[in-house]
Each structure stands twice: as C-alpha cells, then as structure tokens.
Design a protein around this motif. Structure first.
Motif, mmCIF file in Angstrom:
data_model
loop_
_atom_site.group_PDB
_atom_site.id
_atom_site.type_symbol
_atom_site.label_atom_id
_atom_site.label_comp_id
_atom_site.label_asym_id
_atom_site.label_seq_id
_atom_site.Cartn_x
_atom_site.Cartn_y
_atom_site.Cartn_z
ATOM 1 N N GLU A 162 0.804 -1.203 -0.274
ATOM 2 C CA GLU A 162 0.142 0.051 -0.021
ATOM 3 C C GLU A 162 0.871 1.300 -0.009
ATOM 4 O O GLU A 162 0.338 2.353 -0.586
ATOM 5 C CB GLU A 162 -0.970 -0.098 1.205
ATOM 6 N N ALA A 163 2.059 1.078 0.778
ATOM 7 C CA ALA A 163 2.648 2.533 0.692
ATOM 8 C C ALA A 163 3.443 2.880 -0.726
ATOM 9 O O ALA A 163 3.446 4.218 -0.887
ATOM 10 C CB ALA A 163 4.057 2.214 1.829
ATOM 11 N N ALA A 164 3.661 1.919 -1.472
ATOM 12 C CA ALA A 164 4.053 2.144 -2.742
ATOM 13 C C ALA A 164 2.881 2.730 -3.763
ATOM 14 O O ALA A 164 3.268 3.885 -4.327
ATOM 15 C CB ALA A 164 4.834 1.023 -3.615
ATOM 16 N N PHE A 165 1.611 2.228 -3.346
ATOM 17 C CA PHE A 165 0.637 2.856 -4.173
ATOM 18 C C PHE A 165 0.331 4.412 -3.702
ATOM 19 O O PHE A 165 0.034 5.241 -4.325
ATOM 20 C CB PHE A 165 -0.656 2.048 -3.532
ATOM 21 N N ARG A 166 0.343 4.678 -2.240
ATOM 22 C CA ARG A 166 0.087 5.979 -1.751
ATOM 23 C C ARG A 166 1.074 6.949 -2.287
ATOM 24 O O ARG A 166 0.846 8.209 -2.389
ATOM 25 C CB ARG A 166 0.268 6.249 -0.088
ATOM 26 N N LYS A 167 2.450 6.205 -2.737
ATOM 27 C CA LYS A 167 3.407 7.323 -3.294
ATOM 28 C C LYS A 167 3.006 7.747 -4.370
ATOM 29 O O LYS A 167 3.202 8.998 -4.812
ATOM 30 C CB LYS A 167 4.920 6.588 -3.023
ATOM 31 N N LEU A 168 2.528 6.746 -5.401
ATOM 32 C CA LEU A 168 2.077 7.184 -6.642
ATOM 33 C C LEU A 168 1.136 8.106 -6.668
ATOM 34 O O LEU A 168 0.858 8.894 -7.605
ATOM 35 C CB LEU A 168 1.604 5.867 -7.378
ATOM 36 N N GLU A 169 0.200 7.951 -5.531
ATOM 37 C CA GLU A 169 -1.197 8.689 -5.522
ATOM 38 C C GLU A 169 -0.567 10.333 -5.321
ATOM 39 O O GLU A 169 -1.053 11.092 -6.039
ATOM 40 C CB GLU A 169 -1.910 8.000 -4.405
ATOM 41 N N THR A 170 0.179 10.445 -4.568
ATOM 42 C CA THR A 170 0.729 11.716 -3.926
ATOM 43 C C THR A 170 1.159 12.472 -5.338
ATOM 44 O O THR A 170 1.084 13.571 -5.502
ATOM 45 C CB THR A 170 1.539 11.721 -2.855
ATOM 46 N N GLU A 171 2.058 11.672 -5.995
ATOM 47 C CA GLU A 171 2.798 12.060 -7.405
ATOM 48 C C GLU A 171 1.570 12.467 -8.235
ATOM 49 O O GLU A 171 2.004 13.517 -8.881
ATOM 50 C CB GLU A 171 3.874 11.188 -7.794
ATOM 51 N N ALA A 172 0.753 11.693 -8.378
ATOM 52 C CA ALA A 172 -0.293 12.081 -9.548
ATOM 53 C C ALA A 172 -0.849 13.401 -9.022
ATOM 54 O O ALA A 172 -1.133 13.990 -9.797
ATOM 55 C CB ALA A 172 -1.106 10.780 -9.679
ATOM 56 N N LEU A 173 -1.284 13.323 -7.807
ATOM 57 C CA LEU A 173 -2.101 14.563 -7.425
ATOM 58 C C LEU A 173 -1.292 15.819 -7.299
ATOM 59 O O LEU A 173 -1.695 16.786 -7.963
ATOM 60 C CB LEU A 173 -2.349 14.304 -5.804
ATOM 61 N N GLN A 174 -0.030 15.551 -7.022
ATOM 62 C CA GLN A 174 1.069 16.824 -7.079
ATOM 63 C C GLN A 174 1.150 17.182 -8.455
ATOM 64 O O GLN A 174 1.114 18.691 -8.728
ATOM 65 C CB GLN A 174 2.250 16.495 -6.709
ATOM 66 N N SER A 175 1.089 16.272 -9.495
ATOM 67 C CA SER A 175 1.339 16.717 -10.928
ATOM 68 C C SER A 175 -0.042 17.522 -11.289
ATOM 69 O O SER A 175 0.272 18.174 -12.438
ATOM 70 C CB SER A 175 1.557 15.343 -11.829
ATOM 71 N N LEU A 176 -1.168 17.662 -10.697
ATOM 72 C CA LEU A 176 -2.090 18.198 -11.250
ATOM 73 C C LEU A 176 -2.311 19.873 -10.638
ATOM 74 O O LEU A 176 -3.191 20.576 -11.195
ATOM 75 C CB LEU A 176 -3.444 17.601 -10.979
ATOM 76 N N VAL A 177 -1.374 19.889 -9.491
ATOM 77 C CA VAL A 177 -1.214 21.429 -9.142
ATOM 78 C C VAL A 177 -0.870 22.385 -10.293
ATOM 79 O O VAL A 177 0.144 22.117 -11.102
ATOM 80 C CB VAL A 177 -0.453 21.500 -7.857
ATOM 81 N N GLY A 178 -1.563 23.446 -10.398
ATOM 82 C CA GLY A 178 -1.374 24.377 -11.495
ATOM 83 C C GLY A 178 -1.909 24.221 -12.757
ATOM 84 O O GLY A 178 -2.435 25.081 -13.427
ATOM 85 N N CYS A 179 -2.806 22.994 -12.786
ATOM 86 C CA CYS A 179 -3.816 23.202 -13.887
ATOM 87 C C CYS A 179 -5.238 23.604 -13.741
ATOM 88 O O CYS A 179 -5.159 23.935 -12.422
ATOM 89 C CB CYS A 179 -4.085 21.264 -13.979
ATOM 90 N N GLN A 180 -5.981 24.024 -14.467
ATOM 91 C CA GLN A 180 -7.217 24.901 -14.257
ATOM 92 C C GLN A 180 -8.357 24.051 -14.964
ATOM 93 O O GLN A 180 -8.151 23.281 -15.877
ATOM 94 C CB GLN A 180 -7.058 26.166 -14.999
ATOM 95 N N SER A 181 -9.526 24.344 -14.376
ATOM 96 C CA SER A 181 -10.641 23.679 -14.897
ATOM 97 C C SER A 181 -10.816 22.422 -15.124
ATOM 98 O O SER A 181 -11.415 21.664 -16.284
ATOM 99 C CB SER A 181 -11.228 24.606 -16.006
#
Ligand code: S3P
Length: 181
Positions: A58-77
């Motif tokens: 699960e920890a590896a999954f959670r790391k991928l989850e955080t990376e995916a979320l972070q990659s969307l910061v700065g996107c709009q709409s």
C-alpha cells in the motif's frame, strides 16, 4: 454552463460514494475536462491497483497517488476524481487545498455495499465486504474526510442527475461565499 469554474474540482469520499460517476456527469454538464487519479496510477504503473497493492504494498501505491495529485497542481478547470484513501494521507491535504475546491460525497454503508459489493479491484475491502466492515472503515475515515471538504453532498437515494445538480449548487454557494470574504 461551460467553463463555469476556473478552479479544479476535486471529488473525494469513501469507495462507492460515486466519485467517478458524478465526475463524468459534471464533465458533461460543466464542459470541463476530467481526470481520474486511480487511472493515472494504473497507466503509469502498467498494472491494476490490486496488483500494485499485492506486488509493492500500500505504501508504494500511496506514493504514486501523491505524485499523481501533485502533478495536477497548477492545472485549471479540471474535475479530479480521487481514490477513496487519498484524503487520508496527511501529506496530501495541503496539496489538495492548493489543487482546487474539494467536494466530499457521502453514502451509508448499506448504499456503498450495494454499489461495490461485487467489486474485485478494491483491495481495502477484501475481507470486509459487508455492511459492518464497510461501516468500521468509514467511521475511521469520517473525520479526515470532513476536515478536507469544502462542500459535502449526500448521495443516498438520489439519481446521478440529482447528485450532480446538488454538487453544482453547493459549489456555486461556496464560490460565492469565498468571493464575499
Ligand atoms: C482506496 C480507494 C480506491 C483505490 C484504492 C484505495 C481507498 O479508489 O484508490 O483501492 O483507500 O479507499 P475508489 O475510491 O475510487 O474505489
């Protein structure tokens, strides 16, 4: 009603509360793009979530989850469907705030069971696919969900169209209250 919300809309909530379904409906109604964090992870890892949990934990999954979320910061709409555990990770909470406005969908354990009872790709429900098992995990998560939410919409006994309408009304009220501050 297109491009009505400049900020991203993050959909959070327990498994089976309808995040992906409602995100699809909002995509049509609001003419916004939709991204699904679980789908981003599956694409990136090249295997289903249950395999990521089984092979890497699960920890590896959670790391991928955080990376995916972070990659969307700065996107709009964007409408961003988040996996049910994303809001539980304390490191994700400030990123969520940065990423956009957070919509929490809720449902009773009975409704959740009805919706996901046959699912085989939700490892955290393995061994607890019954009302009591769902209620226990839901109770353990409820406080964190509420803490992250800007608006909350119940999904029990409502159609997809009704839920989407409620989400839009709540978001409009929230944006209005923010602009008055
Ligand atoms: C999880 C929920 C799942 C998926 C993973 C972990 C959770 O997403 O991210 O199995 O911890 O609640 P859905 O909420 O879309 O089922």
């Amino acid at each position: 009603m297109g491009a009505q919300f400049a900020r991203n809309i993050l959909m959070i909530g327990f498994m089976g509360t309808g995040k992906s379904t409602i995100a699809q409906k909002l995509k049509t109604l609001l003419k916004m793009e939709e991204v699904d964090i679980d789908a981003m992870i599956v694409k990136r890892a090249g295997k289903p979530i249950s395999d990521i949990f089984a092979d890497e934990g699960e920890a590896a999954f959670r790391k991928l989850e955080t990376e995916a979320l972070q990659s969307l910061v700065g996107c709009q709409s964007l409408i961003i469907s988040c996996g049910g555990g994303l809001a539980m990770q304390p490191q994700n909470q400030p990123i969520m705030k940065q990423a956009g406005v957070v919509v929490l969908l809720t449902a009773t354990p009975k409704t959740v069971l009805k919706r996901v009872g046959h699912s085989t790709h939700r490892p955290l429900l393995n061994g607890r696919m019954h009302e009591q098992g769902i209620a226990e995990l839901m109770d353990a998560r409820a406080e964190q969900y509420a803490k992250c939410a800007d608006v909350t919409v119940s999904t029990d006994h409502k159609t997809v169209a009704q839920i989407a309408k409620d989400v839009i009304a709540q978001l409009q009220a929230f944006e209005q209250s923010q602009s008055l501050e």
